[in-house]
Design a protein around this motif. Structure first.
Motif, PDB file in Angstrom:
ATOM      1  N   GLU A 198       0.738  -1.292  -0.055  1.00 43.41           N
ATOM      2  CA  GLU A 198       0.064  -0.062   0.059  1.00 43.41           C
ATOM      3  C   GLU A 198       1.013   1.397   0.059  1.00 43.41           C
ATOM      4  O   GLU A 198       0.447   2.458  -0.628  1.00 43.41           O
ATOM      5  N   GLU A 199       1.851   1.296   0.706  1.00 42.70           N
ATOM      6  CA  GLU A 199       2.816   2.342   0.947  1.00 42.70           C
ATOM      7  C   GLU A 199       3.285   2.644  -0.564  1.00 42.70           C
ATOM      8  O   GLU A 199       4.037   3.908  -0.887  1.00 42.70           O
ATOM      9  N   ARG A 200       3.474   1.681  -1.533  1.00 42.73           N
ATOM     10  CA  ARG A 200       4.154   1.821  -2.641  1.00 42.73           C
ATOM     11  C   ARG A 200       2.999   2.234  -3.588  1.00 42.73           C
ATOM     12  O   ARG A 200       3.406   1.972  -4.901  1.00 42.73           O
ATOM     13  N   GLY A 201       1.872   2.361  -3.467  1.00 45.69           N
ATOM     14  CA  GLY A 201       0.803   2.891  -4.451  1.00 45.69           C
ATOM     15  C   GLY A 201      -0.116   1.892  -4.905  1.00 45.69           C
ATOM     16  O   GLY A 201      -0.740   2.160  -5.770  1.00 45.69           O
ATOM     17  N   LEU A 202       0.343   0.414  -4.396  1.00 43.46           N
ATOM     18  CA  LEU A 202      -0.768  -0.514  -5.022  1.00 43.46           C
ATOM     19  C   LEU A 202      -1.773  -0.650  -4.164  1.00 43.46           C
ATOM     20  O   LEU A 202      -1.930  -0.332  -2.841  1.00 43.46           O
ATOM     21  N   ASP A 203      -2.794  -1.222  -4.729  1.00 46.90           N
ATOM     22  CA  ASP A 203      -4.155  -1.902  -3.922  1.00 46.90           C
ATOM     23  C   ASP A 203      -4.325  -3.088  -4.371  1.00 46.90           C
ATOM     24  O   ASP A 203      -4.919  -3.560  -5.488  1.00 46.90           O
ATOM     25  N   VAL A 204      -3.939  -4.157  -3.276  1.00 46.33           N
ATOM     26  CA  VAL A 204      -3.935  -5.612  -3.606  1.00 46.33           C
ATOM     27  C   VAL A 204      -4.688  -6.242  -2.781  1.00 46.33           C
ATOM     28  O   VAL A 204      -5.137  -5.728  -1.477  1.00 46.33           O
ATOM     29  N   LYS A 205      -4.828  -7.375  -2.975  1.00 43.26           N
ATOM     30  CA  LYS A 205      -5.711  -8.382  -2.047  1.00 43.26           C
ATOM     31  C   LYS A 205      -4.761  -9.648  -1.799  1.00 43.26           C
ATOM     32  O   LYS A 205      -4.184 -10.050  -2.684  1.00 43.26           O
ATOM     33  N   ILE A 206      -4.455  -9.867  -0.366  1.00 42.60           N
ATOM     34  CA  ILE A 206      -3.888 -11.136  -0.307  1.00 42.60           C
ATOM     35  C   ILE A 206      -4.726 -12.214   0.369  1.00 42.60           C
ATOM     36  O   ILE A 206      -5.492 -12.024   1.138  1.00 42.60           O
ATOM     37  N   ILE A 207      -4.798 -13.497  -0.343  1.00 42.85           N
ATOM     38  CA  ILE A 207      -5.545 -14.582  -0.034  1.00 42.85           C
ATOM     39  C   ILE A 207      -4.707 -15.720   0.393  1.00 42.85           C
ATOM     40  O   ILE A 207      -3.790 -16.177  -0.222  1.00 42.85           O
ATOM     41  N   TYR A 208      -5.184 -16.148   1.759  1.00 38.12           N
ATOM     42  CA  TYR A 208      -4.430 -17.262   2.202  1.00 38.12           C
ATOM     43  C   TYR A 208      -5.711 -18.689   2.172  1.00 38.12           C
ATOM     44  O   TYR A 208      -6.641 -18.653   2.499  1.00 38.12           O
ATOM     45  N   SER A 209      -4.962 -19.800   1.451  1.00 34.78           N
ATOM     46  CA  SER A 209      -5.986 -20.937   1.360  1.00 34.78           C
ATOM     47  C   SER A 209      -5.355 -22.221   1.515  1.00 34.78           C
ATOM     48  O   SER A 209      -4.180 -22.067   1.246  1.00 34.78           O
ATOM     49  N   GLY A 210      -6.035 -23.375   1.908  1.00 34.97           N
ATOM     50  CA  GLY A 210      -5.493 -24.642   1.733  1.00 34.97           C
ATOM     51  C   GLY A 210      -4.463 -24.886   2.745  1.00 34.97           C
ATOM     52  O   GLY A 210      -3.770 -25.810   2.678  1.00 34.97           O
ATOM     53  N   GLY A 211      -4.366 -24.016   3.721  1.00 35.64           N
ATOM     54  CA  GLY A 211      -3.580 -23.986   4.862  1.00 35.64           C
ATOM     55  C   GLY A 211      -1.830 -23.825   4.417  1.00 35.64           C
ATOM     56  O   GLY A 211      -0.884 -24.151   5.204  1.00 35.64           O
ATOM     57  N   MET A 212      -1.754 -23.505   3.101  1.00 39.87           N
ATOM     58  CA  MET A 212      -0.548 -23.209   2.927  1.00 39.87           C
ATOM     59  C   MET A 212      -0.189 -22.310   1.613  1.00 39.87           C
ATOM     60  O   MET A 212       0.590 -21.561   1.419  1.00 39.87           O
ATOM     61  N   ALA A 213      -1.030 -21.960   0.660  1.00 42.28           N
ATOM     62  CA  ALA A 213      -1.249 -21.075  -0.510  1.00 42.28           C
ATOM     63  C   ALA A 213      -1.545 -19.757  -0.166  1.00 42.28           C
ATOM     64  O   ALA A 213      -2.618 -19.365   0.372  1.00 42.28           O
ATOM     65  N   LEU A 214      -0.573 -18.854  -0.654  1.00 44.18           N
ATOM     66  CA  LEU A 214      -0.874 -17.292  -0.462  1.00 44.18           C
ATOM     67  C   LEU A 214      -0.829 -16.953  -1.667  1.00 44.18           C
ATOM     68  O   LEU A 214       0.313 -16.869  -2.570  1.00 44.18           O
ATOM     69  N   ASP A 215      -1.727 -16.063  -2.238  1.00 43.93           N
ATOM     70  CA  ASP A 215      -1.977 -15.325  -3.364  1.00 43.93           C
ATOM     71  C   ASP A 215      -2.071 -14.173  -3.292  1.00 43.93           C
ATOM     72  O   ASP A 215      -2.771 -13.525  -2.606  1.00 43.93           O
ATOM     73  N   ILE A 216      -1.230 -13.101  -4.181  1.00 37.98           N
ATOM     74  CA  ILE A 216      -1.433 -11.781  -4.219  1.00 37.98           C
ATOM     75  C   ILE A 216      -1.880 -11.181  -5.562  1.00 37.98           C
ATOM     76  O   ILE A 216      -1.312 -11.822  -6.600  1.00 37.98           O
ATOM     77  N   LEU A 217      -3.079 -10.513  -5.373  1.00 34.04           N
ATOM     78  CA  LEU A 217      -4.004 -10.259  -6.563  1.00 34.04           C
ATOM     79  C   LEU A 217      -4.289  -8.772  -6.574  1.00 34.04           C
ATOM     80  O   LEU A 217      -4.022  -8.186  -5.459  1.00 34.04           O
ATOM     81  N   PRO A 218      -4.561  -8.090  -7.755  1.00 32.92           N
ATOM     82  CA  PRO A 218      -5.224  -6.906  -7.618  1.00 32.92           C
ATOM     83  C   PRO A 218      -6.530  -6.713  -6.773  1.00 32.92           C
ATOM     84  O   PRO A 218      -7.143  -7.667  -6.519  1.00 32.92           O
ATOM     85  N   GLN A 219      -6.538  -5.489  -6.098  1.00 40.84           N
ATOM     86  CA  GLN A 219      -7.837  -5.613  -5.243  1.00 40.84           C
ATOM     87  C   GLN A 219      -9.216  -5.894  -5.808  1.00 40.84           C
ATOM     88  O   GLN A 219     -10.089  -6.380  -5.285  1.00 40.84           O
ATOM     89  N   GLY A 220      -9.386  -5.749  -7.121  1.00 44.60           N
ATOM     90  CA  GLY A 220     -10.505  -5.860  -7.824  1.00 44.60           C
ATOM     91  C   GLY A 220     -10.636  -7.195  -8.338  1.00 44.60           C
ATOM     92  O   GLY A 220     -11.706  -7.819  -8.827  1.00 44.60           O
ATOM     93  N   ALA A 221      -9.591  -8.086  -7.918  1.00 41.51           N
ATOM     94  CA  ALA A 221      -9.613  -9.520  -8.300  1.00 41.51           C
ATOM     95  C   ALA A 221     -10.252 -10.363  -7.535  1.00 41.51           C
ATOM     96  O   ALA A 221     -10.725  -9.900  -6.394  1.00 41.51           O
ATOM     97  N   GLY A 222     -10.084 -11.823  -7.686  1.00 46.75           N
ATOM     98  CA  GLY A 222     -10.911 -12.635  -6.651  1.00 46.75           C
ATOM     99  C   GLY A 222     -12.119 -13.436  -7.372  1.00 46.75           C
ATOM    100  O   GLY A 222     -12.629 -12.889  -8.194  1.00 46.75           O
ATOM    101  N   LYS A 223     -12.164 -14.531  -6.839  1.00 52.40           N
ATOM    102  CA  LYS A 223     -13.331 -15.232  -7.218  1.00 52.40           C
ATOM    103  C   LYS A 223     -14.883 -14.640  -7.290  1.00 52.40           C
ATOM    104  O   LYS A 223     -15.678 -14.648  -8.122  1.00 52.40           O
ATOM    105  N   GLY A 224     -15.185 -13.753  -5.927  1.00 54.49           N
ATOM    106  CA  GLY A 224     -16.272 -13.120  -5.766  1.00 54.49           C
ATOM    107  C   GLY A 224     -16.478 -12.052  -6.627  1.00 54.49           C
ATOM    108  O   GLY A 224     -17.379 -11.806  -7.479  1.00 54.49           O
ATOM    109  N   GLN A 225     -15.445 -11.234  -6.974  1.00 55.67           N
ATOM    110  CA  GLN A 225     -15.524 -10.051  -7.934  1.00 55.67           C
ATOM    111  C   GLN A 225     -15.741 -10.652  -9.247  1.00 55.67           C
ATOM    112  O   GLN A 225     -16.372  -9.902 -10.291  1.00 55.67           O
ATOM    113  N   ALA A 226     -15.123 -11.637  -9.643  1.00 51.82           N
ATOM    114  CA  ALA A 226     -15.258 -12.289 -11.064  1.00 51.82           C
ATOM    115  C   ALA A 226     -16.763 -12.589 -11.257  1.00 51.82           C
ATOM    116  O   ALA A 226     -17.329 -12.564 -12.426  1.00 51.82           O
ATOM    117  N   LEU A 227     -17.144 -13.278 -10.318  1.00 53.02           N
ATOM    118  CA  LEU A 227     -18.566 -13.623 -10.273  1.00 53.02           C
ATOM    119  C   LEU A 227     -19.534 -12.466 -10.417  1.00 53.02           C
ATOM    120  O   LEU A 227     -20.467 -12.452 -11.091  1.00 53.02           O
TER     121      LEU A 227
END
Length: 466
Positions: free
Chosen positions: A191-220
């Motif tokens: 955020e300090e570097r000017g990005l608007d991101v979303k960080i998702i943790y799932s499956g007990g090990m996977a960490l994904d960094i996406l644009p804030q507007g992305a994600g399964k919910g937003q895509a739906l």
């Protein structure tokens, strides 16, 4: 012994009236390519009856089920009752590469729409055409180079394989006990570097960094908005998931949701904290695809009994001719016949002959042409030839087109799986309702098959029967 009609409700047993003339229809060969199976968005002229949006791993696909029975049950239900007027959407964290690998491993249907890479890629139809508008939307306040620079400062993060690194997704593995602290710190730095991101943790090990507007919910949400703008907002939408990256699916207004019984702790905790009082979101008591079928029934979204679960087809009372159901039932019978799960009876064969037009023809994928009656005669020698083997048949993209007042041309992919070997052909069947009742069913008049390009095919006409 029950008749074939009582068990499978095939057309015209044993008193079928034959179709005496063939209507003028497009050439069979014009339908014999995957490209000619109607595209997603053009196929429906009105709102979809139902849109199912499902995660894949441990939701639609049960990796603990070597026989894939729950998936095959769903396949039969969808193709018999929903394919013609509904939409199937797969929403997966997998990249296109891993998604295609899964399709080669499991008896999956072809979705109308595919959402991949945790909602950062949307594609349509068999050719998986990308949605350029979605890609442009995700570029806002996103810089993959900056994400890479900042994540290198966290030695606890281990990059996933190269195939999982996508234009709008950077993916890592991280130990569960370190995930929350890293997510909090990393989010602040980006955020300090000017990005608007979303960080998702799932499956007990996977960490994904996406644009804030992305994600399964937003895509739906994007898809629903797009369909609404075209006057095709689905009558009902059912979201299905099992892990943390599916949580957003259950936050979309007016969408039904099902967490399958094997849902992970992270999703159950999210549900308890956010939507536990929402009656439209349930925790199924069945695993994976069986849980999806359960939700269809629970919410009264349409038929919820898979043809694979019906032992007496005479219990299925149809009000109208349903060509897709006829196709699904026939190939379920053929699978049971070859697995030796039904009796080797001449009565079955005579009843099968009765539903075939005497002058009807079958064109084998190799080009060999036979009469339908001759094909039925060959069934005798293949009874039980797959007994004890992991042999399954399923049909995909069953799309009927009415080409006359009493005739339908049905195109679909017919798959056979035996152990690790699978084969597929594009199939076109001409069915007729002339001089028969709904209770009798439809008469098979012509069948034409062509090998699906890129899939291993049988070497001769003796190993591929129908």
């Amino acid at each position: 012994m029950p008749s074939l009609k009582l068990r499978f409700n095939f057309s015209g047993f044993p008193h079928c009236c034959y179709c005496c003339s063939t209507p003028k229809i497009p050439s069979f060969t014009s339908f014999q390519s995957e490209a000619n199976i109607k595209s997603t968005m053009d196929r429906l002229t009105s709102a979809a009856r139902l849109m199912i949006v499902s995660d894949l791993d441990y939701t639609m696909v049960d990796h603990h089920d070597p026989e894939n029975l729950s998936l095959l049950r769903f396949n039969a239900l969808w193709e018999a009752n929903y394919r013609k007027n509904s939409l199937l959407v797969f929403s997966t964290g997998r990249s296109p590469t891993l998604y295609k690998e899964l399709r080669k491993e499991k008896p999956m249907l072809t979705p109308d729409i595919t959402i991949m890479s945790v909602g950062t890629e949307i594609t349509y139809g068999n050719s998986m055409l990308p949605d350029d508008g979605w890609e442009a939307f995700l570029n806002d306040k996103w810089d993959r180079k900056i994400v890479t620079e900042e994540t290198k400062k966290f030695p606890e993060l281990t990059l996933q394989s190269e195939t999982e690194q996508r234009p709008h997704k950077v993916s890592f593995n991280v130990q569960k006990d370190k995930a929350q602290d890293i997510m909090k710190t990393l989010s602040k730095r980006l955020e300090e570097r000017g990005l608007d991101v979303k960080i998702i943790y799932s499956g007990g090990m996977a960490l994904d960094i996406l644009p804030q507007g992305a994600g399964k919910g937003q895509a739906l949400a994007y898809l629903l908005k797009k369909l609404k703008s075209e006057g095709k907002l689905p009558n009902n939408t059912l979201a299905c998931g099992d892990s943390g990256n599916d949580a957003e699916l259950f936050s979309i207004p007016d969408v039904y949701g099902v967490m399958v019984s094997n849902a992970q702790e992270e999703l159950l905790q999210w549900h308890a904290a956010n939507v536990k009082d929402n009656p439209k979101v349930i925790h199924a008591t069945e695993r994976c695809a069986a849980g999806i079928i359960q939700a269809i029934g629970r919410f009264n979204l349409g038929p919820s009994t898979s043809p694979r679960d019906v032992t007496n087809m005479s219990d299925c009372k149809m009000e109208n001719f349903v060509p897709a159901y006829e196709i699904v039932k026939f190939y379920l019978f053929f699978e049971k016949w070859r697995r030796g799960e039904i009796e080797n009876s001449d009565l079955y064969l005579s009843n099968l002959k009765a539903v075939c037009r005497p002058s009807g023809t079958f064109v084998h994928p190799s080009g060999v042409e036979k009469s339908l009656e001759e094909c039925v005669n060959t069934f005798k020698k293949c009874h039980g030839d797959k007994k004890g083997k992991q042999y399954r048949i399923w049909v995909d993209q069953v799309l009927p087109t009415q080409v006359g007042s009493d005739s339908w041309l049905v195109s679909f992919k017919k798959w056979e799986l035996c152990g690790e070997d699978r084969q597929c052909c594009i199939t076109t069947v001409l069915l007729s309702s002339k001089n028969v009742t709904v209770a009798d069913g439809l008469t098979w008049t012509h069948v034409h098959q062509t090998w699906l390009q890129g899939v291993e095919s049988a070497s001769d006409s003796t190993t591929w029967f129908f």
